[in-house]
Design an enzyme around this catalytic site. Structure first.
Site, PDB file in Angstrom:
ATOM      1  N   ASP A  36      16.900  46.445-100.126  1.00 17.46           N
ATOM      2  CA  ASP A  36      17.509  46.505 -98.550  1.00 17.46           C
ATOM      3  C   ASP A  36      18.818  45.593 -98.529  1.00 17.46           C
ATOM      4  OD1 ASP A  36      17.364  46.862 -95.981  1.00 17.46           O
ATOM      5  OD2 ASP A  36      16.052  45.160 -95.294  1.00 17.46           O
ATOM      6  N   GLY A  44       9.106  40.240 -90.800  1.00 23.62           N
ATOM      7  CA  GLY A  44       8.502  38.835 -90.675  1.00 23.62           C
ATOM      8  C   GLY A  44       9.571  37.929 -89.805  1.00 23.62           C
ATOM      9  N   GLY A  98      15.911  33.858 -87.516  1.00 28.42           N
ATOM     10  CA  GLY A  98      16.018  35.231 -87.930  1.00 28.42           C
ATOM     11  C   GLY A  98      14.696  36.073 -87.870  1.00 28.42           C
ATOM     12  N   GLN A  99      14.795  37.297 -87.193  1.00 24.24           N
ATOM     13  CA  GLN A  99      13.588  37.969 -87.099  1.00 24.24           C
ATOM     14  C   GLN A  99      13.570  39.456 -87.545  1.00 24.24           C
ATOM     15  OE1 GLN A  99      12.652  37.400 -82.979  1.00 24.24           O
ATOM     16  NE2 GLN A  99      10.529  36.556 -83.599  1.00 24.24           N
ATOM     17  N   GLY A 100      12.752  40.122 -88.030  1.00 20.34           N
ATOM     18  CA  GLY A 100      12.950  41.439 -88.556  1.00 20.34           C
ATOM     19  C   GLY A 100      11.501  41.913 -88.526  1.00 20.34           C
ATOM     20  N   VAL A 144      11.770  34.215 -89.416  1.00 24.40           N
ATOM     21  CA  VAL A 144      12.443  33.093 -90.581  1.00 24.40           C
ATOM     22  C   VAL A 144      12.616  31.788 -89.868  1.00 24.40           C
ATOM     23  CG1 VAL A 144      14.277  32.365 -92.142  1.00 24.40           C
ATOM     24  CG2 VAL A 144      13.416  34.717 -92.112  1.00 24.40           C
TER      25      VAL A 144
END
Length: 678
Positions: free
Chosen positions: A517, A409, A404-406, A411
């Site tokens: 969020d 950061g 995961g990316q956002g 993951v």
């Protein structure tokens, strides 16, 4: 030469597919003819008379450029304006509204701009539930060429993920006092480096003008790790790399791997770059470069040996006696150099250990270690991991381990030495002024033992930014299950909603944490479809003696509380609004930004739902998988809960405790089939 689809992903060159419209290159996945584009989202209309390309699903929006490498599509958008007569009375005006669907406005390249005197540009998102304003006054002494700081011209950022915009311009005071300088006010979205303000624009700007706007694009609506599971639909071709869209961009992108150039979406589209043909791409001596697939090497000519790189030397294999003597001396010097290298690496190792200790102190490690050591709950207390432990668990943070990316950061999935699978979040940055708050957050989250909140196992503080270690949840996100139509029954959806409400109520009432969020992609599901609220990267504590926090606005557009967006005051009711959006998606199976609701007809998501109930049309708007008459009454009740959550005034919204109880009652009704009790 362009492309023709043969099946899902294998595309080959075909001369029947035009690759230009006028002066604009049209690379695949875009195309102008059926069979030449990925899907209808990427269809480009090419006017046979004007040769001006337009995006097929956005009427009258001209395409200026498509950048394959940067995944940008530049379009020309008109301006909004309002004009006044000599008495300062508005005489004419026009708004600008556009829906770019799956191509969000680039938040890093574009800005909202207003030009004029005593005017304000209002950018409405999500049917005016959220407004972004840009105000320009007319302090004549402060107006400067090239300056857009609120005097004659203003600019303000736009949020991530914005796909709908409605822009209007209005006066902020009696416009008659500045009519000699500017009889009209203008508002527009524009690429920041494509517009340079001039004082003459106050008089010469035209209402017929348009400006270049950059839109981001990706393929599919899933992430790399999900797309790579199915080779028949995976879009990245050989010699290419997959990247997840960041920020507000859904889907993934394909880019040619290092050492290759071309189009990563077509078969054999990424071609090897011959670095030897370009001096700036290799570091070899002239004539000693050897191209390889995806790379190159520097080799001495036949009969020579040595260093073929720039600054090196290639010498004959048969050397003179004098040369041998010189080389003997050189070898002695080399031996001394090797000894110095060992000394250097020893010093560097000691420096690295010192840096780790410094990072540990800077990131609050001593304080955190003391608090964890004195914690009475020895079973649930968090652990402080070493950097080496987490490097080993993730194969040195290998890109293949990214799940995961956002915007906040990345993951990684990892496996500890005891075979426990974990999710490791590597934040992009941390404010050193908030270390104490970070430590408190780790302490509290590490002791939370709620079945519907992802467990924080510990952290690592030896790195530049702290690493957080969570339990690994196996069954993807609620977002994936809703939008991929993998078969969630109404009973399952109501259960997930109830468990999410339980978790948020626990956070609000027990730990005083506001999530900030809440959205389907931050609700994970295990193998039994139990909900697990995750991602506390921007969560905040609210002290017991305070009703709200004044803070900079963070969150995800579409799920963000409009009252918080306007006032910067964060409360528990901000999470309630976001939860209301989640309820809508559970009912309709569609992201709120993709719902078809004209700006003029509704004033927000709550009004949209209320209109469906009033018109007795809710059942028609439900996800196809839950369109059953037996669900109708319960679905109406869930919709009413969502309407209350989505009230534009936070004080009118229910608490998560109230919502939890209502959903429990509806679960009982649904499972007992006792609809009459509603």
């Amino acid at each position: 030469m362009q492309l023709l689809l043969t099946g899902f992903v294998n595309v080959v060159a075909d001369t029947s597919c035009p690759n230009k419209c006028g002066n604009v290159d049209i690379p695949y996945p875009f195309g102008t003819k059926e069979g030449c584009y990925l899907d209808k989202s990427y269809r480009i209309e090419c006017n046979s008379t004007t040769q001006i390309p337009q995006i097929g699903f956005i009427p009258k929006v001209d395409v200026l450029e498509i950048e394959l490498d940067r995944h940008l599509i530049r379009v020309s958008l008109p301006i909004a304006f309002t004009c006044f007569n000599v008495r300062g009375i508005e005489t004419s005006g026009s708004m600008m509204a556009v829906n770019t669907s799956r191509f969000p406005f680039s938040s890093t390249l574009n800005s909202l701009t207003a030009v004029g005197c005593d005017i304000e540009a209002h950018l409405g998102l999500l049917e005016q539930a959220v407004l972004i304003n840009c105000q320009s006054d007319c302090e004549l002494a402060s107006i400067r060429n090239g300056s857009c700081h609120g005097h004659g011209c203003c600019q303000t950022p736009i949020p991530e993920g914005m796909t709908f915009a409605a822009l209007v311009v209005a006066a902020t005071r009696n416009h008659s006092r500045v009519r000699d300088n500017s009889t009209c006010g203008y508002g527009f979205i524009v690429e920041k480096d494509k517009y340079n303000f001039s004082t003459t624009h106050l008089r010469t700007m035209s209402k017929n003008m348009s400006f270049s706007v950059a839109l981001d694009w990706s393929v599919e609506n899933i992430k790399c790790e999900e797309a790579q599971k199915d080779n028949t639909t995976y879009k990245c071709q050989e010699n290419s790399v997959c990247y997840n869209g960041e920020g507000g961009l859904s889907g993934y992108r394909c880019e040619c791997a290092q050492g290759y150039r071309g189009n990563p979406y077509i078969k054999n589209g990424c071609e090897d770059v011959n670095e030897c043909e370009y001096a700036e791409l290799n570091d070899c001596q002239p004539g000693l470069c050897n191209n390889t697939k995806g790379s190159y090497s520097c080799n001495c000519a036949k009969g020579f040996q040595g260093d073929a790189k720039k600054g090196g030397e290639c010498i004959p294999l048969h050397k003179s006696h004098d040369r041998a003597v010189i080389e003997g001396v050189g070898e002695g010097v080399a031996g001394a150099a090797v000894a110095m290298v060992f000394v250097y690496w020893g010093a560097k190792r000691r420096l690295r250990i010192k840096c780790r200790k410094d990072f540990f102190k800077k990131n609050g490690g001593i304080m955190l270690q003391k608090m964890l050591f004195t914690c009475e709950d020895h079973v649930n207390k968090g652990k402080i991991f070493t950097e080496e432990e987490l490097k080993k668990a993730t194969s040195n943070f290998n890109n293949a381990k990214v799940i995961g990316q956002g915007g906040y950061g990345t993951v990684y999935v990892g496996t500890l030495e005891n075979k426990t699978q974990v999710a490791i979040k590597k934040s992009k940055m941390i404010d050193q002024r908030q270390i104490k708050q970070f430590v408190n957050e780790v302490i509290i989250l590490s002791q939370i033992n709620h079945p519907n909140i992802v467990k924080l196992l510990g952290c690592c503080l030896e790195t530049h930014v702290p690493l957080l270690v969570y339990e690994y949840i196996t069954n993807s996100t609620l977002c994936h299950h809703i939008h991929s139509h993998v078969g969630l029954t109404f009973e399952m959806r109501l259960k997930i909603a109830g468990e999410t409400a339980e978790a948020l109520d626990y956070m609000h009432s027990t730990t005083q944490i506001i999530h900030r969020d809440v959205k389907p992609s931050n609700i994970l599901l295990d193998d039994e479809l139990n909900a697990k609220v995750s991602d506390f990267g921007i969560s905040r504590f609210v002290p017991l003696d305070q009703t709200h926090l004044s803070t900079s606005v963070k969150g995800t557009i579409g799920y963000m509380d409009p009252e918080y967006f306007r006032t910067c005051k964060l409360t528990e009711k901000s999470d309630v609004y976001s939860f209301g959006v989640v309820l809508m998606e559970l009912l309709m199976g569609t992201e709120i930004r993709f719902l078809d609701r004209p700006l003029a007809c509704h004033k927000g998501a709550a009004a949209y739902l209320d209109s469906l109930l009033t018109d007795d049309a809710l059942i028609l708007a439900l996800d196809d998988q839950i369109k059953k008459d037996e669900y109708a009454e319960v679905a109406k009740c869930v919709a009413k809960i969502a309407i209350n959550c989505l009230d534009l005034e936070g004080k009118n919204r229910p608490t998560m405790g109230d919502i939890k109880q209502e959903l429990k009652q509806l679960q009982h009704v649904l499972f007992s089939k006792d609809v009459q009790s509603i």
